[in-house]
Design a protein around this motif. Structure first.
Motif, PDB file in Angstrom:
ATOM      1  N   ASN A 124      -4.696 -17.536  12.520  1.00  0.00           N
ATOM      2  CA  ASN A 124      -6.051 -17.424  11.969  1.00  0.00           C
ATOM      3  C   ASN A 124      -6.317 -16.121  11.241  1.00  0.00           C
ATOM      4  N   ILE A 125      -5.267 -15.414  10.816  1.00  0.00           N
ATOM      5  CA  ILE A 125      -5.472 -14.144  10.096  1.00  0.00           C
ATOM      6  C   ILE A 125      -6.224 -14.432   8.794  1.00  0.00           C
ATOM      7  N   LYS A 126      -7.357 -13.774   8.624  1.00  0.00           N
ATOM      8  CA  LYS A 126      -8.196 -13.935   7.434  1.00  0.00           C
ATOM      9  C   LYS A 126      -8.114 -12.735   6.498  1.00  0.00           C
ATOM     10  N   ARG A 127      -7.664 -11.592   7.043  1.00  0.00           N
ATOM     11  CA  ARG A 127      -7.637 -10.373   6.232  1.00  0.00           C
ATOM     12  C   ARG A 127      -6.532  -9.456   6.764  1.00  0.00           C
ATOM     13  N   ILE A 128      -5.779  -8.882   5.834  1.00  0.00           N
ATOM     14  CA  ILE A 128      -4.750  -7.904   6.181  1.00  0.00           C
ATOM     15  C   ILE A 128      -5.272  -6.534   5.771  1.00  0.00           C
ATOM     16  N   LEU A 129      -5.279  -5.614   6.728  1.00  0.00           N
ATOM     17  CA  LEU A 129      -5.802  -4.277   6.510  1.00  0.00           C
ATOM     18  C   LEU A 129      -4.629  -3.304   6.471  1.00  0.00           C
ATOM     19  N   CYS A 130      -4.294  -2.841   5.296  1.00  0.00           N
ATOM     20  CA  CYS A 130      -3.171  -1.912   5.144  1.00  0.00           C
ATOM     21  C   CYS A 130      -3.654  -0.488   5.394  1.00  0.00           C
ATOM     22  N   ASN A 131      -3.064   0.137   6.395  1.00  0.00           N
ATOM     23  CA  ASN A 131      -3.445   1.493   6.779  1.00  0.00           C
ATOM     24  C   ASN A 131      -2.689   2.481   5.888  1.00  0.00           C
ATOM     25  N   GLY A 132      -3.233   2.725   4.715  1.00  0.00           N
ATOM     26  CA  GLY A 132      -2.638   3.674   3.778  1.00  0.00           C
ATOM     27  C   GLY A 132      -1.892   3.002   2.642  1.00  0.00           C
ATOM     28  N   ALA A 133      -1.595   3.799   1.628  1.00  0.00           N
ATOM     29  CA  ALA A 133      -0.993   3.302   0.386  1.00  0.00           C
ATOM     30  C   ALA A 133       0.440   2.801   0.573  1.00  0.00           C
ATOM     31  N   LYS A 134       1.215   3.450   1.420  1.00  0.00           N
ATOM     32  CA  LYS A 134       2.623   3.048   1.578  1.00  0.00           C
ATOM     33  C   LYS A 134       2.715   1.623   2.126  1.00  0.00           C
ATOM     34  N   SER A 135       1.939   1.309   3.152  1.00  0.00           N
ATOM     35  CA  SER A 135       1.995  -0.046   3.709  1.00  0.00           C
ATOM     36  C   SER A 135       1.505  -1.064   2.675  1.00  0.00           C
ATOM     37  N   TYR A 136       0.457  -0.720   1.950  1.00  0.00           N
ATOM     38  CA  TYR A 136      -0.071  -1.623   0.923  1.00  0.00           C
ATOM     39  C   TYR A 136       0.957  -1.851  -0.188  1.00  0.00           C
ATOM     40  N   ASP A 137       1.538  -0.779  -0.698  1.00  0.00           N
ATOM     41  CA  ASP A 137       2.505  -0.902  -1.790  1.00  0.00           C
ATOM     42  C   ASP A 137       3.713  -1.743  -1.375  1.00  0.00           C
ATOM     43  N   LEU A 138       4.245  -1.491  -0.187  1.00  0.00           N
ATOM     44  CA  LEU A 138       5.401  -2.255   0.282  1.00  0.00           C
ATOM     45  C   LEU A 138       5.036  -3.712   0.565  1.00  0.00           C
ATOM     46  N   PHE A 139       3.860  -3.927   1.151  1.00  0.00           N
ATOM     47  CA  PHE A 139       3.421  -5.297   1.406  1.00  0.00           C
ATOM     48  C   PHE A 139       3.299  -6.070   0.092  1.00  0.00           C
ATOM     49  N   MET A 140       2.650  -5.479  -0.883  1.00  0.00           N
ATOM     50  CA  MET A 140       2.460  -6.160  -2.164  1.00  0.00           C
ATOM     51  C   MET A 140       3.796  -6.389  -2.874  1.00  0.00           C
ATOM     52  N   ARG A 141       4.707  -5.443  -2.797  1.00  0.00           N
ATOM     53  CA  ARG A 141       6.003  -5.584  -3.448  1.00  0.00           C
ATOM     54  C   ARG A 141       6.826  -6.723  -2.842  1.00  0.00           C
ATOM     55  N   TYR A 142       6.830  -6.814  -1.514  1.00  0.00           N
ATOM     56  CA  TYR A 142       7.711  -7.778  -0.856  1.00  0.00           C
ATOM     57  C   TYR A 142       7.030  -9.087  -0.438  1.00  0.00           C
ATOM     58  N   HIS A 143       5.702  -9.083  -0.256  1.00  0.00           N
ATOM     59  CA  HIS A 143       5.025 -10.285   0.243  1.00  0.00           C
ATOM     60  C   HIS A 143       3.772 -10.671  -0.532  1.00  0.00           C
ATOM     61  N   GLY A 144       3.354  -9.864  -1.483  1.00  0.00           N
ATOM     62  CA  GLY A 144       2.093 -10.104  -2.172  1.00  0.00           C
ATOM     63  C   GLY A 144       1.983 -11.471  -2.814  1.00  0.00           C
ATOM     64  N   ASP A 145       3.100 -12.011  -3.296  1.00  0.00           N
ATOM     65  CA  ASP A 145       3.065 -13.322  -3.941  1.00  0.00           C
ATOM     66  C   ASP A 145       3.311 -14.466  -2.959  1.00  0.00           C
ATOM     67  N   LYS A 146       3.515 -14.151  -1.682  1.00  0.00           N
ATOM     68  CA  LYS A 146       3.819 -15.181  -0.678  1.00  0.00           C
ATOM     69  C   LYS A 146       2.634 -15.521   0.217  1.00  0.00           C
ATOM     70  N   ILE A 147       1.613 -14.687   0.200  1.00  0.00           N
ATOM     71  CA  ILE A 147       0.483 -14.862   1.113  1.00  0.00           C
ATOM     72  C   ILE A 147      -0.810 -14.878   0.315  1.00  0.00           C
ATOM     73  N   ASP A 148      -1.623 -15.889   0.574  1.00  0.00           N
ATOM     74  CA  ASP A 148      -2.921 -15.996  -0.084  1.00  0.00           C
ATOM     75  C   ASP A 148      -4.015 -15.626   0.915  1.00  0.00           C
TER      76      ASP A 148
END
Length: 176
Positions: A124-148
């Protein structure tokens, strides 16, 4: 003879300190609606629990936003998260790192990135909260196109971040 330090060498870290380190297991249940995604555990957290540095703001921020008390130990922190339907993990599974800084994380291949889509699939995850730029950048690079799922870049709770804004965390944790 008097030795004089070369100013270019003072404070420089040697490659001898770099070692492969492994992250922590996720805190998760299918009832969780928010996932706090960090980059990689600090030295103080690796053998303890997430955000183990007492100067890191995360636990006091979560307690303030939820109106709860700051949990004291790993079991209490795990219970706190699950009671508030918050999952927690880091984007990096393992890496070569010296110290705790995000800038020191060395990633050579995508197998060093945790499989966030697999973790939250069917939950039931509705929102992913990236704690800082590094986690956000890596998440978007590797999973950004896989999760809506809405993904928020939030100010790091690290004591090194002098521009911390609790209101952004409050908004991101709110049920909208």
């Amino acid at each position: 003879m008097i030795a004089i330090n070369n100013p270019l060498e003072v404070g420089r870290k040697s490659n001898v300190d770099i070692a492969t380190q492994y992250g922590l297991a996720p805190v998760y249940s299918p009832e969780c609606t928010r996932l706090i995604l960090g980059s990689f555990p600090s030295v103080m957290s690796r053998n303890y629990f997430y955000y183990g540095n007492p100067r890191n703001r995360l636990w006091s921020v979560l307690a303030r936003i939820t109106g709860d008390t700051v949990p004291k130990d790993p079991d209490g922190k795990r219970e706190f998260l699950l009671a508030h339907k918050i999952a927690m993990w880091d984007i990096v599974s393992y890496c070569d790192i010296r110290g705790s800084g995000d800038a020191d994380i060395k990633i050579a291949s995508c197998d060093q990135i945790n499989d966030v889509p697999a973790l939250i699939r069917g939950g039931n995850i509705k929102r992913i909260l990236c704690n800082g730029a590094k986690s956000y950048d890596l998440f978007m690079r590797y999973h950004g196109d896989k999760i809506d799922i809405e993904t928020c870049l939030l100010p790091s709770t690290s004591p090194a971040n002098f521009k911390f804004d609790i209101d952004k965390w409050r908004d991101a944790l709110a049920d909208n």
